[in-house]
Design an enzyme around this catalytic site. Structure first.
Site, mmCIF file in Angstrom:
data_model
loop_
_atom_site.group_PDB
_atom_site.id
_atom_site.type_symbol
_atom_site.label_atom_id
_atom_site.label_comp_id
_atom_site.label_asym_id
_atom_site.label_seq_id
_atom_site.Cartn_x
_atom_site.Cartn_y
_atom_site.Cartn_z
ATOM 1 N N MET A 59 36.845 24.279 29.067
ATOM 2 C CA MET A 59 37.276 23.333 28.031
ATOM 3 C C MET A 59 37.590 21.987 28.673
ATOM 4 O O MET A 59 37.253 20.924 28.146
ATOM 5 C CB MET A 59 38.529 23.889 27.330
ATOM 6 C CG MET A 59 39.081 22.994 26.252
ATOM 7 S SD MET A 59 40.644 22.242 26.730
ATOM 8 C CE MET A 59 41.419 21.937 25.167
ATOM 9 N N SER A 92 36.218 53.464 47.747
ATOM 10 C CA SER A 92 36.853 52.712 46.653
ATOM 11 C C SER A 92 35.791 52.393 45.601
ATOM 12 O O SER A 92 34.624 52.754 45.760
ATOM 13 C CB SER A 92 37.496 51.445 47.194
ATOM 14 O OG SER A 92 36.523 50.665 47.832
ATOM 15 N N GLU A 147 48.210 51.821 53.715
ATOM 16 C CA GLU A 147 48.998 51.068 52.735
ATOM 17 C C GLU A 147 49.475 51.914 51.556
ATOM 18 O O GLU A 147 50.550 51.690 51.028
ATOM 19 C CB GLU A 147 48.185 49.903 52.156
ATOM 20 C CG GLU A 147 48.000 48.741 53.075
ATOM 21 C CD GLU A 147 46.698 48.841 53.842
ATOM 22 O OE1 GLU A 147 46.143 49.965 53.900
ATOM 23 O OE2 GLU A 147 46.260 47.824 54.394
ATOM 24 N N GLU A 203 39.285 36.021 26.053
ATOM 25 C CA GLU A 203 38.661 37.270 26.523
ATOM 26 C C GLU A 203 39.675 38.367 26.835
ATOM 27 O O GLU A 203 39.337 39.545 26.782
ATOM 28 C CB GLU A 203 37.776 37.008 27.750
ATOM 29 C CG GLU A 203 38.467 36.604 29.039
ATOM 30 C CD GLU A 203 38.700 35.106 29.184
ATOM 31 O OE1 GLU A 203 38.792 34.404 28.151
ATOM 32 O OE2 GLU A 203 38.822 34.625 30.333
ATOM 33 N N GLY A 218 38.216 28.646 35.905
ATOM 34 C CA GLY A 218 37.990 28.578 37.345
ATOM 35 C C GLY A 218 38.936 27.606 38.010
ATOM 36 O O GLY A 218 39.673 26.873 37.345
ATOM 37 N N LYS A 222 38.218 54.543 39.096
ATOM 38 C CA LYS A 222 39.465 55.270 38.786
ATOM 39 C C LYS A 222 40.145 54.682 37.554
ATOM 40 O O LYS A 222 40.686 55.405 36.731
ATOM 41 C CB LYS A 222 40.450 55.099 39.945
ATOM 42 C CG LYS A 222 40.337 56.141 41.001
ATOM 43 C CD LYS A 222 41.580 56.179 41.879
ATOM 44 C CE LYS A 222 42.145 54.898 42.349
ATOM 45 N NZ LYS A 222 41.747 54.321 43.567
ATOM 46 N N CYS A 245 39.176 27.452 29.262
ATOM 47 C CA CYS A 245 40.129 26.921 30.249
ATOM 48 C C CYS A 245 39.481 25.792 31.059
ATOM 49 O O CYS A 245 39.277 24.713 30.522
ATOM 50 C CB CYS A 245 40.674 28.048 31.113
ATOM 51 S SG CYS A 245 42.318 27.659 31.734
ATOM 52 N N HIS A 259 42.618 31.836 27.282
ATOM 53 C CA HIS A 259 41.617 32.844 27.651
ATOM 54 C C HIS A 259 41.499 33.902 26.548
ATOM 55 O O HIS A 259 42.178 34.931 26.615
ATOM 56 C CB HIS A 259 42.009 33.530 28.957
ATOM 57 C CG HIS A 259 41.870 32.657 30.152
ATOM 58 N ND1 HIS A 259 40.704 32.568 30.863
ATOM 59 C CD2 HIS A 259 42.749 31.823 30.753
ATOM 60 C CE1 HIS A 259 40.869 31.719 31.867
ATOM 61 N NE2 HIS A 259 42.100 31.250 31.818
ATOM 62 N N LEU A 275 35.355 53.622 42.613
ATOM 63 C CA LEU A 275 34.781 54.784 41.938
ATOM 64 C C LEU A 275 34.963 54.709 40.425
ATOM 65 O O LEU A 275 34.452 55.552 39.697
ATOM 66 C CB LEU A 275 35.475 56.060 42.432
ATOM 67 C CG LEU A 275 35.022 56.613 43.766
ATOM 68 C CD1 LEU A 275 35.854 57.820 44.133
ATOM 69 C CD2 LEU A 275 33.547 57.009 43.693
HETATM 70 N N1 GLN Z 1 41.994 24.909 37.314
HETATM 71 C C1 GLN Z 1 42.349 24.649 35.953
HETATM 72 C C2 GLN Z 1 43.861 24.502 35.779
HETATM 73 O O1 GLN Z 1 44.617 25.013 36.585
HETATM 74 C C3 GLN Z 1 41.781 25.690 35.023
HETATM 75 C C4 GLN Z 1 42.324 27.056 35.263
HETATM 76 C C5 GLN Z 1 41.527 28.142 34.572
HETATM 77 O O2 GLN Z 1 40.383 27.938 34.189
HETATM 78 N N2 GLN Z 1 42.091 29.308 34.431
HETATM 79 O O3 GLN Z 1 44.299 23.934 34.825
#
Ligand code: GLN
Length: 533
Positions: free
Chosen positions: A381, A13, A148, A506, A351, A17, A378, A504, A15
């Site tokens: 912030m 895996s 799978e 990004e 996160g 793809k 997110c 987000h 690679l």
């Molecule tokens: N944990 C935070 C929330 O649920 C931030 C989520 C994130 O950073 N994507 O609001």
């Protein structure tokens, strides 16, 4: 009638793809053909949203709010398309709908089986999602030989019931390993993996060999002979300086011409210059002295956890004629502050979970006090809001209720709609939401628009009540989701380059269209580096 290109993988895996699929898509798009790509994931999860990023990599979010495999990010970045939930088919989704149909009595009287019921459901989705395109590329996750992925491979086989048909082809991506002890490349694993594919009933039309070293003519001949493909259909894909160079590598070997010949398609135009120019510019940028960017998070062990973020930073760097040295800082490691002081720009990314939260808040404080360009995304912030509340607005013990449910100051709180939700999968605030931008703000300077749309994936929000309290002390809410009065962008009245975004950005950056937030963040970081900010 759309034409179908199936991409399978063999030997191991990871690679690339997804990058091969996206690169082929880019080339065919350059010929004026309309292309979409579907990723099939053989796991039983309904979507990627419930998987840990340090196991499976980033969860990519689409405009329509699907939590998908990170390969969709490659598809969007290479093809400049917006994918939807239909572009990611998982075994979980397939079984869920087959079982739900069975309960509704749709198969009354029948024994429901993998063939034909599961495979029919898979094919139905391929046909439905692809119906408005010239070409549908379908990448099948996993490696040939996995239990799978069998139903997906069987569905792929059934799409070409008759060998003479010219509307379906199969491309197999394999590894040709290099053995340093004997200084040679080995074709045996490729032979075995093609053999495995044949057992399932799929004859590959093209073989892409991932290799560390160039393949000799003899090597290609050998693979062609053992795998029953023409020699020119053995394509090498050596390691290269950037993933964005892969379309060029494949093009040089004529993969696009071969595909169009096999599918009996004609080129409508050739529009590839912009891509070539980008890769050329990128190559030159790599020679520059880097701007040092810190990503201060906790999923630092698996780089794929922040895939789109890393790409967006790189796009922003090229837009500024430079390249970024990205440093993943583990905020749980005591010495991280020392490293922070050597950085030109600091990002606290998204996160989940409490681990490392105080380190992230410390990171924000460092950036704010030392005027290092800062971008909080997110959770980043939310950390910025907590830091400001605690250290500037004097709200001791301010926190997010995600981590401290009984905090005296729930600066980051859960909104009533989210409070009611008990189930986890697909229930966050997900996908695109509009955001109104305040005039005379850093955000307005960056976006030069009054109304933007960005993608979300979170449950908690900057509590509007506290946003008001903080604004008296110099925090500016410069972006707002009007319908619910939720702060979406925060910055400082002082106008230093400090910005937190609840969404987000990004996910929407591409090499040819770098996201303005990353472009301007890197520009500020460069100025900081040169002492001109
Ligand atoms: N944990 C935070 C929330 O649920 C931030 C989520 C994130 O950073 N994507 O609001």
């Amino acid at each position: 009638m759309p034409k179908y290109i199936f991409i399978t993988g063999g030997v191991v895996s990871s690679l690339g793809k997804g990058i091969c699929a996206a690169s082929i898509g880019r080339l065919l798009k350059a010929h004026g053909l309309s292309v979409t790509i579907i990723k099939c994931d053989p796991y039983i999860n309904v979507d990627a949203g419930t998987m840990a990023p340090f196991q499976h990599g980033e969860v990519f979010v689409t405009d329509d709010g699907a939590e998908t495999d990170l390969d969709l990010g490659y598809y969007e970045r290479f093809l400049e398309i917006s994918t939807t939930r239909d572009n990611n088919v998982t075994a979980g989704k397939i079984y869920q709908s087959v079982i739900s149909k069975e309960r509704q009595g749709e198969y009354l009287g029948q024994t429901v089986q993998v063939i034909p019921h599961v495979t029919d459901e898979i094919k139905r989705r391929f046909l439905e999602t692809g119906k408005d395109f010239d070409i549908v590329i379908i990448e099948i996750g996993g490696t040939v030989g996995d239990i799978e992925s069998l139903p997906f491979l069987e569905a792929a086989r059934q799409m070409k019931p008759d060998k003479t048909r010219s509307d379906v082809i199969y491309i197999h991506v394999t590894l040709v390993p290099y053995l340093s002890s004997s200084d040679e490349l080995k074709t045996k694993p490729t032979q075995h993996s093609v053999h495995k594919l044949r057992e399932i009933g799929i004859d590959p039309d093209i073989i892409i060999c991932r290799t560390e070293k160039p393949l000799s003519r003899e090597m290609k001949n050998k693979i062609a002979l053992f795998c029953s493909v023409p020699q020119e259909a053995v394509i090498e894909s050596p390691d290269t300086f950037s993933i964005y160079n892969v379309p060029n590598i494949l093009k040089r070997q004529g993969i696009d011409e071969q595909i169009m010949m096999l599918l009996r398609l004609r080129s409508k135009r050739w529009d590839f210059e912009e891509w070539i120019n980008y890769v050329e510019k990128l190559k030159n940028c790599m020679k520059t002295e880097p701007v040092k960017i810190a990503i201060a998070g906790k999923y630092t062990k698996l780089k794929d956890s922040y895939k789109s973020l890393v790409e967006a930073i790189n796009h922003g760097a090229v837009a500024n004629n430079t390249h970024a040295e990205i440093n993943f800082l583990d905020v749980e490691d005591g010495g991280f502050k020392e490293t922070l002081s050597t950085m030109h720009g600091i990002i606290v990314p998204g996160g989940f979970g409490e681990r490392g939260i105080e380190g992230k808040i410390e990171t924000v404080k460092f950036a704010r006090e030392n005027r290092v360009p800062f971008l909080g995304i997110c959770l980043g912030m939310q950390c910025a809001a907590i830091e400001f509340a605690r250290n500037v607005a004097g709200l001791k013990n301010a926190h997010s209720v995600e981590f401290k449910p009984n905090t005296p100051h729930p600066v980051v709180d859960i909104m009533p709609e989210q409070k009611k939700i008990k189930h986890k999968g697909g229930t966050m605030r997900l996908g695109s939401y509009p955001c109104r931008i305040k005039p005379n703000s850093l955000a307005k300077d960056i976006y030069s628009l009054g109304l933007i749309s960005e993608r979300h994936r979170h449950r908690y929000e900057f509590n509007p009540k506290y946003a008001k309290a903080c604004s008296k002390r110099g925090l500016v809410v410069s972006g707002i989701y009007k319908e619910k009065n939720l702060p979406e962008i925060i910055e400082l009245k002082s106008r230093q380059w400090f910005m937190g975004v609840q969404f987000h950005p990004e996910f929407k950056s591409t090499p040819l269209n770098p996201h303005p937030l990353f472009r301007e963040f890197i520009s500020a970081s460069l100025k900081y580096k040169n002492g001109t900010l």
